[in-house]
Design an enzyme around this catalytic site. Structure first.
Site, PDB file in Angstrom:
ATOM      1  N   LYS B  43       0.899  -0.832   0.188  1.00 62.36           N
ATOM      2  CA  LYS B  43      -0.381   0.116  -0.054  1.00 62.36           C
ATOM      3  C   LYS B  43       0.705   1.157  -0.230  1.00 62.36           C
ATOM      4  CE  LYS B  43      -3.748   0.626   3.118  1.00 62.36           C
ATOM      5  NZ  LYS B  43      -4.581   0.882   2.547  1.00 62.36           N
ATOM      6  N   ARG B 113      -3.580   2.879   8.578  1.00 62.41           N
ATOM      7  CA  ARG B 113      -3.592   1.251   8.725  1.00 62.41           C
ATOM      8  C   ARG B 113      -2.254   0.368   8.703  1.00 62.41           C
ATOM      9  NH1 ARG B 113      -6.922   5.011   4.613  1.00 62.41           N
ATOM     10  NH2 ARG B 113      -9.099   4.436   4.338  1.00 62.41           N
ATOM     11  N   GLY B 122      -5.643 -10.344   6.767  1.00 60.88           N
ATOM     12  CA  GLY B 122      -6.155 -11.153   8.405  1.00 60.88           C
ATOM     13  C   GLY B 122      -5.543 -10.418   9.897  1.00 60.88           C
ATOM     14  N   MET B 124      -4.543  -6.044  10.990  1.00 62.36           N
ATOM     15  CA  MET B 124      -5.334  -4.869  11.590  1.00 62.36           C
ATOM     16  C   MET B 124      -6.989  -4.243  11.049  1.00 62.36           C
ATOM     17  SD  MET B 124      -4.301  -1.961  13.813  1.00 62.36           S
ATOM     18  CE  MET B 124      -4.235  -0.583  12.689  1.00 62.36           C
ATOM     19  N   ARG B 357      -3.713  -1.537  -6.386  1.00 65.64           N
ATOM     20  CA  ARG B 357      -3.254  -2.820  -6.934  1.00 65.64           C
ATOM     21  C   ARG B 357      -3.430  -3.491  -7.895  1.00 65.64           C
ATOM     22  NH1 ARG B 357      -5.748  -5.082  -1.268  1.00 65.64           N
ATOM     23  NH2 ARG B 357      -8.007  -4.571  -1.998  1.00 65.64           N
ATOM     24  N   HIS B 474      -7.442 -43.325  -0.567  1.00 63.25           N
ATOM     25  CA  HIS B 474      -7.895 -43.609  -1.739  1.00 63.25           C
ATOM     26  C   HIS B 474      -8.877 -42.675  -3.069  1.00 63.25           C
ATOM     27  CE1 HIS B 474      -9.656 -46.559  -4.073  1.00 63.25           C
ATOM     28  NE2 HIS B 474      -8.465 -47.119  -4.238  1.00 63.25           N
ATOM     29  N   ARG B 580      -0.401 -47.174 -14.544  1.00 64.23           N
ATOM     30  CA  ARG B 580      -1.241 -48.414 -13.662  1.00 64.23           C
ATOM     31  C   ARG B 580      -2.057 -49.973 -13.563  1.00 64.23           C
ATOM     32  NH1 ARG B 580      -2.673 -43.433  -9.576  1.00 64.23           N
ATOM     33  NH2 ARG B 580      -3.148 -43.020 -11.808  1.00 64.23           N
ATOM     34  N   ARG B 636       3.816 -49.578 -15.211  1.00 72.60           N
ATOM     35  CA  ARG B 636       4.393 -50.501 -14.087  1.00 72.60           C
ATOM     36  C   ARG B 636       3.411 -51.427 -13.912  1.00 72.60           C
ATOM     37  NH1 ARG B 636       2.062 -47.157  -8.098  1.00 72.60           N
ATOM     38  NH2 ARG B 636       1.044 -48.042  -8.786  1.00 72.60           N
ATOM     39  N   GLU B 763      11.153 -44.730  -4.787  1.00 71.91           N
ATOM     40  CA  GLU B 763       9.419 -44.809  -3.603  1.00 71.91           C
ATOM     41  C   GLU B 763      10.333 -45.395  -2.703  1.00 71.91           C
ATOM     42  OE1 GLU B 763       6.025 -46.293  -4.993  1.00 71.91           O
ATOM     43  OE2 GLU B 763       7.534 -47.605  -5.492  1.00 71.91           O
ATOM     44  N   SER B 782      11.496 -43.333 -11.396  1.00 69.98           N
ATOM     45  CA  SER B 782      10.901 -41.867 -12.089  1.00 69.98           C
ATOM     46  C   SER B 782      10.105 -42.127 -10.259  1.00 69.98           C
ATOM     47  CB  SER B 782       9.081 -42.865 -12.794  1.00 69.98           C
ATOM     48  OG  SER B 782       8.485 -42.095 -12.744  1.00 69.98           O
ATOM     49  N   GLY B 784       8.130 -42.188  -6.979  1.00 64.80           N
ATOM     50  CA  GLY B 784       6.515 -42.546  -6.500  1.00 64.80           C
ATOM     51  C   GLY B 784       6.878 -41.308  -5.653  1.00 64.80           C
ATOM     52  N   THR B 785       6.579 -40.472  -5.584  1.00 68.97           N
ATOM     53  CA  THR B 785       6.810 -39.326  -4.019  1.00 68.97           C
ATOM     54  C   THR B 785       6.215 -39.062  -3.105  1.00 68.97           C
ATOM     55  OG1 THR B 785       5.681 -37.388  -5.761  1.00 68.97           O
ATOM     56  CG2 THR B 785       7.815 -37.193  -5.063  1.00 68.97           C
ATOM     57  N   ASN B 786       4.238 -40.371  -3.582  1.00 66.78           N
ATOM     58  CA  ASN B 786       3.614 -40.637  -2.211  1.00 66.78           C
ATOM     59  C   ASN B 786       4.165 -41.072  -1.629  1.00 66.78           C
ATOM     60  OD1 ASN B 786       1.778 -39.024  -4.343  1.00 66.78           O
ATOM     61  ND2 ASN B 786       0.598 -40.476  -4.622  1.00 66.78           N
ATOM     62  N   ASP B 787       4.425 -42.526  -1.878  1.00 63.38           N
ATOM     63  CA  ASP B 787       4.901 -42.822  -1.047  1.00 63.38           C
ATOM     64  C   ASP B 787       5.987 -43.351  -0.776  1.00 63.38           C
ATOM     65  OD1 ASP B 787       2.655 -45.176  -1.489  1.00 63.38           O
ATOM     66  OD2 ASP B 787       3.958 -46.871  -2.015  1.00 63.38           O
ATOM     67  N   CYS B 849       6.290 -39.571 -10.630  1.00 69.15           N
ATOM     68  CA  CYS B 849       4.762 -39.907 -11.176  1.00 69.15           C
ATOM     69  C   CYS B 849       3.811 -39.636 -10.549  1.00 69.15           C
ATOM     70  CB  CYS B 849       4.969 -41.199 -11.855  1.00 69.15           C
ATOM     71  SG  CYS B 849       5.232 -42.692 -11.048  1.00 69.15           S
ATOM     72  N   TYR B 869      11.190 -34.941 -16.900  1.00 70.18           N
ATOM     73  CA  TYR B 869       9.781 -34.562 -16.966  1.00 70.18           C
ATOM     74  C   TYR B 869       8.910 -34.772 -15.705  1.00 70.18           C
ATOM     75  CZ  TYR B 869       8.881 -40.230 -16.785  1.00 70.18           C
ATOM     76  OH  TYR B 869       8.582 -41.916 -15.812  1.00 70.18           O
TER      77      TYR B 869
END
Lengths: 901, 901
Positions: B43, B113, B122, B124, B357, B474, B580, B636, B763, B782, B784-787, B849, B869
Site C-alpha cells: 500500500k 492503516r 487477517g 489490523m 494494486r 484412496h 497402473r 508399472r 519411492e 520415476s 513415486g513421491t506419494n510413497d 509420477c 519429465y
C-alpha cells in the site's frame, strides 16, 4: 603304506607361467603353510602346515582356489597349465609313495576332497579310493592280501564316484546293494564276501552305463579330472549357494581341491580311525578328549553303526600310537594356540593325521578355554576376547533344555527370544494371569499373535508361542525385553483361541497340556523337558572385565520396570537407554484409567484422568531412578498410537461406557474412529504430544517430581527425556519448549536444580537427513533402528513373513535387517545423521536403542560410526559389552593392516 | 481539503542516524516508490508511486517495515529516532495540508492503516478520523459546517480506536449504539441526530474508562503512538499468524504503517466513494469496471447496506470527475502494466485515489488479460506466462457451480479433486453401478471411506464424497486420476452405509436425495445446483503454446485407461508416465479371475488364472498403446498388496469358494492370512513380483505381445516397463532379469525388435540413498513421491487427518507434504538420488509420477532438481505445462539476480 624321502619334480620351463595352481605336501616338506587359507582352503593349508611340522600326514597336493575362480571365469574350463601342474604333482606323489597311479601291481589310490577358506558343510562329499579300476584292483588285492577289502574299496569308490561325480541318484546304488544282501541272506554290508562285492562292482557299472549313457571311466587320470571338476562345480550347487547366503559368505571365494594318498583304517585289527580334541569341547576342561573305532573307515564313525570307544582306551590297546598322538595334539595346540579338532587314521599301527582345525565348542567351553589359555600364556587377553562369540553367550544367560533329553519336536518357529520354558498351554492372557499369577502354575501363552493387551499374560507366562509375526513382532520384542523365552511366527501350528486348542499337523494340543519351548532354536516340544539353569562362572566375569577395560562404547539397557533395570545393572549396564513409558500404562490397575483418558470428550475430562495417572507414573519412575542412581536414565515419552490401549472385548467396552456415562455403541464408535490403516505411520510419538500436550506434560511432571524427591533425599538422579518420532525441527522445538517449561516449574517448586537433558529418537528417515537442523535443539540422538529400518526399507516388521524368508534364501538380502543393521542403507542414513548432527553440535551424544543394540555385528557398526553408547535388552548387556570390545580390536587390526601397506 | 505546494522539513542534524524509518508522500513528491514494497508495504509503495505520477492522493507518510522489525527485536519498544521522525513528518503533513494536528480551529485528521509487503487480510482494521478530541471536534464542526457529520466522525473514531487499539470488545459499543437508537425510536444509524451522537461519544468514553481502567486519550499524539503500536502488534496476532502459516508467508517480514490525511466521501451529495478495475476481473474484457456510492465512506460500501451504482453512472452525475478517473486508470494500468484494482474518494467534487494494486481476477480473465496485453504490447510473452496462476487453471478445466446460484452448504470437507458434480446420493458401489451404469442416472457415491472395491462405483458416479481420509486418500487419488470431482475427509458428516443415510449435523440425507459437490472448495451442498461446463478459449491455447516453447521439462500423464490417455493427449501430454496395471484388475468381469489367481493353492492353479487374465491385460495395453502411438508409455507392474483385491462380502466369498471347490470358511481363513498390519509397508510391489514371478511374467508378456502386434501393423510403440517398490539393487536385478527374458522371448516369437526400456520407481528411502547402485541396472527413475513422502516422514497418508490440520495451523509444517514436495526432506532425498543415479549412469532419464507431478511448486522443484519429465493426472497436464514454463522463467530471473550482484 611307506614313503620315500623327498623328491623334487621339475616344472617344464619354456612355457611362461605367471601363476602357480598346485601346492605339494609330503615327506616333511610342503609348498604351502597355515597362512595360505584363502588360497589353499582351511583343510589344505593345515595339511601343509602339519607336514612342515613333521607330523605324519598322507602326502598329496592342493589345487588352489585361484584355479577354481579361473575355472568359473573361463566358462568352466581349466586355466592353461593346470593339467600339466597336476600331472607333475601326481608324478611327485607317485615317487614319494613309491606307487604308480594306474599301476596294476602297486596302484596309488587317492582321496579327493573339497576345501574352501571357510568351512562349508553344504559342499561336495569326499571321494575315496580313486584310482581303482578293473586293472588296478588286482594290485590292491596282491598288496593287501585281502580280496574282500579290495573289492569293498572298489565298490565303495564306484558308488561315491557314481553318485557325486556322475550324479546317479544314491538310491539306485542302495537298491542294488540291498538286493545283493538279500541274495546273500544277510542284512549287514560287512557280511558280503568278495564274490558278492565283485558282482556288485559289475552291477554298479551297468547302472552307470544305463543312467548316464556312458561307461564308468577305467582310466584313473580321467577319474581324477572328472572329480576335480565335480569339486569345482560343487562350489555353486544349490546347497552351497544357500548355505553361503544364510552364513553371509561371499560367492566369489571358490574352493580348493585336496588330492591325497589313501590310508586305510579298515585293514584289520591293527588299523583304525578316530576324532579327538585337545580340550573338552563341551566343558573346556584341559583333558584329551575323543573317540575311535578299530578296523573302520571315517565314514563308519560318522554313520554311527558301531559305537566308538573313548580315546583313553587307545592307550591300552596301542600305547605307542597313543603316546605319539598325545605328543602330536600337544604340539598342534601349542602351535595353533587354540583348541584343535583332529581326525586320524591308523593303518597297520602307523598313525596318520588327516585333518586339524580349530574345534567348535560350547559357550561355556569357549569362555573357559579363552581364560585358561591366557593363564597358560598361550594367548594374550585381546586374543582371548576375540575367541568368544558374543552371540553364543546367550547360552550362558538363559535356562537351557538338558542336552541329554530325548525330545518330541512337534513344530518349529522363529527363535525369537532365547532360553527355554516349560509350562501348561493357555490361550488367553487373562487365563494365563489366573493360572500363572494367582495359582502360581507354570504356563506357556500360545496365541495366533499377541497385542499390547496381552502384556499381563506375557508377564506371568514362562514362555510365549505365536503362530504369526517375525523376529521383531510384538511378541518377540516384548519377550526379549522381559528376557523371556519366545517362539514367534510358528506357521506350522494353527491356534484356535476360542475353542482352546492348537494343531500341529494332526496333533491337537489342548489347554492344560504341557509343552516345552526352545527359544534358541525355535523348537516346540511336546511334554515337560528337563531344564538346566544358567550360572555365570568366574571365567565369564574375567572375560567381561577384560572387555570393559578396552571398549569405548558405553552399554546401556532398555528397561521399563525396576526389575528389568535391576537385572541389567547386575549384567553391567551403565544406564538406561530406553525406558518405554507406555509399558507402564498396560498394567492391570492402570489400563482402565488410560482408556478413560483416551476416550475423554474434552480437555477437562482428559485432565481428570491424567491427574489419576500422574501418581502412578511418578511411582514407577521413582523405583527405576532408585535402582539406576548415579547412572543416566533415558525416558521416552508416550510413543504408540492410542488405539493400542483400547479394548476389543464387549465387557471391557461396557465397563468403559458405564464409567463415561455413554452408551456402549458410542464408545465402540469412538474406538472405531481411532482405527488406523497403517498404525506404524500414524498418530503416535510426538504427534500425540503435539495434539494432546497435556499427556506429555503429565509425563514430564511425573519424571521431574520423582527425580526431585529423590534428589532431596541426597540421591544423584540423571534424567534424560527423549521425544519420539521427530521428523522436523519444528516438532522438536514445540515439544521441547513445553517440556522444559514443565520441568523448570517442577524444579522451582521443589527448589532443586537437576542436571537433565532433552534429546530425540532418530527413527524417521527425514530426521536423519535433516539431523543438522534437529541437532540444534537436541542434546542427544538415540537411533530407533527398528522404526528407522521399517521406514528406510518400507518394510512393516509385522508383515515381512511373506517375503523375507525368500529374500534371505535367494540372497536378495544378505541378512534380516531387523536383526543386523543394514549398513548399505540404514547404516548410511545413520552415518549421515551422526555427521550432520555433530557438525552443528559437537557435544551431541549419540546412541542406539533399537533391537540392534544387542546384535554383535550392529554393535561393531555403531562403534565404527562413532556412537557413544548402545542400549539393549537386559539379557543382551554382556553380549554387547563383549561385542563392543571386539569392535575395538577389529578396528585396530584393520588400521594396522592399512598402515602396513 | 486544500493543500499547499511542496514544503521541506529539516531533519535535525547533530544526532548521527544510520537508518531512515519514515517516508513522506504528498503534493506531487514522495520519498518512496513502487519498487520499495518490502520496506513500505504494498500500500505505502503504491501511494508513493501514485504521488510521484501526479495522481491526487491524500498526503501522508509511511513508517517502514524495518521499524516494525526493530520494534520486535527491541522487546516491543520503538527504535531510537522513530519518534522524532514521525513528529517531523507530521509537521510536514500539517504544512502541506495547512491544518494543525490537535488544532482546535482547523484540525488535521488522519487515517492509520497497516500494510505489509504481501496482502494480509487477517491483520489490523483501519482507524479513521484519528486526531478528534473534545477540543478538535469543534474545529471540524466549524470547518464542515455540519455538526451531525462531525459527531458521527467522532463517535466512529472512538469506536474503532476503542476496539482496535484498546481492545474493548466490539459488542459493548454496539449495545450502546442500539440503546441510543431505541431511545431515539429509530433503527438506522443515519437517523441519529447530532445531540444523540454527542451523548454517544460521552457514553463510549465511559465505557472505555470502565473496561480498560483508563481514560480515552484526548491527546492526538498519544492516539497516534498507540495506533502505531497496535499496527505493529497486529502483525503477530493469532489471525495474522495463522493466515501466514496457511499462505506460506514468512513470519519475519513485519508490517508498515500508513498515516494519511483524511478525506471524506460523506460530506454530502457532492462527495462519494468507490472501487474500480481497469478491466473486467471476471471476464478479462477491456472495459472500465467498478461501482460507487454517493455521500458514503468506504466502510459503507463494504457493509452492503446501500447498493452501489455502476461506475458508468458517475459519468452522468459528475462528468468531470469521471473523465479525470478515466485518465487516471488508463495512466495507472499503462504504468503498472497490469490490471489495477483502485479505491477512490470524492470529497466535495475533488477526486482522491486511496489505493491501487494489481487486481485479483478469475482464471478466465487472467488468461485473456495476459494474452491481450501481449497483443497490446504492454507486456512480453514471458511476463504473460508469469501472470497466470497455474493452479487457477483448474477452474477452466472442470465444470463449475454457476456463481449466481444461492447455495445451501451443509458440510465442508477437503477439496480433494476439483470441479463440481450433481447427483442422487448412493452409499454402495454396486448400487452406484446399477443406478449410474444401467439406468443412466447421475449419482454421487458417499462413503465413510473408499477401497479399491469401490472403483466400479466411482467410475460411474459424478462425484465422490467420503467422511474420512486426506488429500491423498484412496478416494482422492483415484478421483483425481479419473478427473472426477471429490470431497474427502468430510468429518462433519457421519455415514451409515447399511441403513442408507448420512447425517450432517441434524440433517439427514437419504439414498436418492440430491446433493451437489464443489470439489474445488470442499463444500457439500443440498439439492441440485446449476453447473457451468468448461470451455477452452483460443487465449488458453495461446498461453499453452507459449509455455511449451520455453519449458524444458516434458509433461506426461498418469493414465490407466484409453479414455484417460485420450483426454491427456488432448491436453498436450507427451507420453504416459504411469500406467497402473492394477486398476485394470478391478474391472467387473476381471476381479473374479484376479481373486481366483490370488487364492490359488499352487503354481498350477495360479497359472490357469493368469492365462485367463493375459488376453484381458493384452487388450488393455493395446488400446492404450494405440492412443499413445509415437509417445512413450511407462507401465508399472502390479503394485498393491493382494488383499486389496479380495472381497469382504459373504456372497462374494461364497462365489469364490464354489469356484475353487473349497468351503467358505476355508476361503475366509485364507483371506485373513493375507491381512496386514501396515499394508503400506507390506507384501507389495516388486516383493510380489519376486515371490510370485509368474504374475509379472504374465504382465510383461501382455505388454510385449500387444506392442509387437501393433508394431507389425506399422505403429511406433515405445514401452517402458517400470518396477515398483525397489529398495535394493538385488531386487531390481532379479526382477529385471526375468522381465528381459520374457520380453526377448516374445519379441523373438513375433520377429519384432522393439526399442524398450526398463526402469524403477524411486519411492523407498533406501532406493534414494543407494541410487548409485540402483542406477547401474535402471534405464530410468520415476519418483513415486506419494510413497516416498509417506516413508520419509513416517506419515500414512490415510491416517494424517488427526494431526496434519494442527501441524499446518500452527506452522509446524509449512505445507501439506502430500500436496507440495517437502524440499527440506523429501526433496533432499530426491536430489541425492538424481545426483547419485547420474554419477554412474549419465544417460539416466528421471521423472516423477506421484501426485506432486501436477503441483506447480513441485513442478518448479523438479525443474530445479534436473528431472527430465513430470507426470500428472490428465486434467493437470495444462497446469504442469504452464508451471514448467514458469520454472524456467523463475530460474532465469534468479540467475540474473545472482549474476547482477
Amino acid at each position: 603304506m611307506k614313503m620315500k624321502g623327498d623328491t623334487t619334480i621339475m616344472i617344464k620351463k619354456g612355457k611362461k607361467r605367471t601363476q602357480r595352481f598346485v601346492y605339494f605336501f609330503g615327506a616333511g616338506k610342503a609348498d604351502g603353510d597355515a597362512s595360505m587359507k584363502s588360497l589353499l582352503g582351511g583343510k589344505g593349508a593345515n595339511l601343509a602346515e602339519m607336514t612342515r611340522l613333521g607330523i605324519p600326514v598322507p602326502p598329496g597336493f592342493t589345487i588352489s582356489t585361484e584355479a577354481c575362480k579361473l575355472y568359473y571365469q573361463n566358462h568352466e574350463k581349466w586355466p592353461g597349465g593346470l593339467k600339466e601342474e597336476i600331472e607333475g604333482n601326481l608324478h611327485r606323489l607317485e615317487q614319494v609313495m613309491e606307487k604308480g597311479f594306474g599301476n596294476t601291481d602297486n596302484p596309488l589310490l587317492v582321496s579327493v576332497r573339497s576345501g574352501a577358506a571357510v568351512s562349508m558343510p553344504g559342499m561336495m562329499d569326499t571321494i575315496l579310493n580313486l584310482g581303482l579300476t578293473d586293472q588296478t584292483v588286482g594290485g590292491l588285492i596282491r598288496k593287501s592280501k585281502n580280496d574282500r577289502f579290495a573289492y569293498d574299496a572298489y565298490r565303495r569308490f564306484i558308488q561315491m564316484f557314481g553318485n557325486v561325480v556322475l550324479e546317479v541318484d544314491h538310491h539306485h546304488f542302495e537298491e542294488l546293494l540291498a538286493k545283493k544282501k538279500q541274495q546273500n541272506k544277510t542284512t549287514k554290508d560287512t557280511e558280503l564276501q568278495s564274490q558278492a562285492l565283485k558282482e556288485l562292482v559289475a552291477e554298479y557299472k551297468q547302472l552307470i552305463q544305463k543312467q548316464t549313457g556312458r561307461a564308468f571311466p577305467e582310466d584313473p587320470k580321467e577319474q581324477l579330472i572328472l572329480s576335480c571338476n565335480a569339486v569345482f562345480s560343487s562350489w555353486n550347487n544349490k546347497r552351497a549357494f544357500t548355505y553361503r547366503n544364510l552364513n553371509h559368505i561371499p560367492h566369489d571365494l571358490g574352493t580348493a581341491v585336496n588330492v591325497q594318498a589313501m590310508v586305510f583304517g579298515n585293514l584289520g585289527n591293527t588299523s583304525g580311525t578316530g576324532v579327538c580334541f585337545t580340550r573338552d569341547p563341551s566343558t573346556g576342561a584341559k583333558v584329551f578328549y575323543g573317540e575311535f573305532l578299530m578296523n573302520a573307515q571315517g565314514e563308519d564313525v560318522v554313520a554311527g553303526i558301531r559305537t566308538p570307544q573313548p580315546i583313553a582306551v587307545l592307550k591300552k590297546e596301542m600305547p605307542k600310537v597313543y603316546a605319539q598322538l598325545v605328543k602330536i595334539y600337544q604340539r598342534l595346540e601349542k602351535h595353533y594356540r587354540d583348541m584343535q579338532d583332529m581326525e586320524f587314521t591308523i593303518e597297520d599301527r602307523e598313525l596318520y593325521l588327516l585333518q586339524t582345525r580349530n574345534g567348535k565348542r560350547t559357550a561355556h567351553a569357549a569362555v573357559k578355554i579363552a581364560v585358561d589359555m591366557v593363564k597358560e600364556k598361550l594367548i594374550d587377553r585381546n586374543t582371548a576376547l576375540l575367541r568368544v562369540d558374543p552371540e553364543q553367550l546367550n547360552q550362558l544367560l538363559h535356562p537351557m533344555i538338558d542336552p541329554k533329553e530325548k525330545l518330541k519336536v512337534i513344530a518349529k518357529g522363529l527363535p525369537a527370544s532365547p532360553g527355554a520354558a516349560v509350562g501348561k498351554v493357555v490361550f488367553e492372557s487373562q487365563r494365563a494371569a489366573e493360572l500363572g499369577g494367582e495359582l502360581g502354575e507354570q504356563v506357556i501363552l500360545v496365541r495366533t499373535e499377541t497385542s499390547p493387551e496381552d502384556i499381563a499374560g506375557m508377564a506371568v507366562a514362562q514362555g510365549i508361542l505365536t503362530a504369526r509375526g517375525g523376529m521383531t513382532s510384538h511378541a518377540a520384542v516384548v519377550a526379549r525385553g522381559m528376557g523371556k523365552c519366545c517362539i514367534a511366527g510358528c506357521d506350522a501350528i494353527h491356534v484356535d483361541e476360542e475353542k482352546g486348542f492348537f494343531k500341529a499337523g494332526d496333533l491337537i494340543v489342548k489347554e492344560g497340556d504341557y509343552i516345552t519351548l526352545n527359544g534358541s532354536t525355535g523348537e516346540v516340544i511336546l511334554g515337560q523337558a528337563k531344564l538346566v539353569e544358567p550360572k555365570l562362572s568366574g571365567d565369564f566375569k574375567q572375560i567381561m572385565q577384560w572387555a570393559d577395560s578396552i571398549r569405548t562404547l558405553a552399554v546401556r539397557t532398555n528397561a521399563d520396570t525396576p526389575v528389568d533395570a535391576q537385572v541389567a545393572r547386575g549384567f553391567g549396564s551403565e544406564g538406561i537407554g530406553l525406558c518405554r513409558t507406555e509399558h507402564m500404562f498396560f498394567e492391570k490397575d492402570r489400563i482402565f484409567t488410560v482408556r478413560l483418558m483416551i476416550l475423554s470428550k474434552d480437555e477437562q475430562e482428559r485432565k481428570k484422568a491424567l491427574e489419576k495417572l500422574l501418581p502412578m507414573q511418578k511411582g514407577d519412575f521413582k523405583e527405576i531412578f532408585k535402582v539406576m542412581r548415579n547412572l543416566p536414565v533415558t525416558i521416552r515419552l508416550l510413543d504408540p498410537p492410542l488405539h493400542e490401549f483400547l479394548p476389543k472385548e464387549v465387557e471391557e467396552i461396557q465397563k468403559l461406557a458405564d464409567a463415561l456415562g455413554r452408551s456402549a455403541q458410542e464408545v465402540r464408535e469412538q474406538i472405531e474412529t481411532l482405527h488406523e490403516f497403517n498404525p506404524m505411520l500414524g498418530h503416535r510419538g510426538c504427534r500425540l504430544g503435539i495434539t494432546y500436550p497435556d499427556i506429555y506434560q503429565m509425563q514430564v511432571q511425573a519424571i521431574f517430581e520423582s527425580a526431585c524427591e529423590l534428589a532431596k533425599e541426597g540421591q544423584r538422579i540423571i534424567p534424560e527425556v527423549m521425544i519420539p518420532l521427530i521428523g522436523t525441527l519444528s516438532e522438536l522445538k514445540v515439544t521441547k519448549k513445553s517440556l522444559i517449561q514443565t520441568a523448570e516449574e517442577v524444579m522451582a517448586r521443589y527448589r532443586v536444580k537437576l542436571k537433565y537433558s532433552v534429546g530425540t529418537m532418530i527413527e524417521i528417515p527425514r530426521a536423519a537427513i535433516t539431523a543438522d537442523e534437529i541437532a540444534t535443539e537436541a542434546e542427544f540422538f538415540s537411533f530407533g533402528t527398528n522404526d528407522l529400518t521399517q521406514m528406510t526399507f518400507g518394510f512393516s516388521r509385522d508383515d515381512i513373513g511373506k517375503f523375507l524368508p525368500k529374500y534371505l534364501k535367494e540372497g536378495i538380502l544378505e541378512r534380516d535387517p531387523f536383526v543386523t543393521i543394514d549398513r548399505g542403507g540404514v547404516g548410511k542414513l545413520m552415518k549421515i545423521a551422526v555427521e550432520k548432527g555433530r557438525s552443528v553440535n559437537p557435544k551431541l551424544k549419540v546412541g542406539i536403542c533399537g533391537e540392534h543394540g544387542g546384535d554383535p555385528s550392529s554393535v561393531e557398526f555403531c562403534h565404527e560410526a562413532g556412537l557413544n553408547y548402545v542400549s539393549c535388552s537386559p539379557f543382551r548387556v554382556p553380549i554387547a559389552r563383549l561385542a563392543a570390545a571386539q569392535a575395538v580390536l577389529k578396528q585396530d587390526r584393520r588400521l594396522k593392516v592399512k598402515g602396513g601397506r
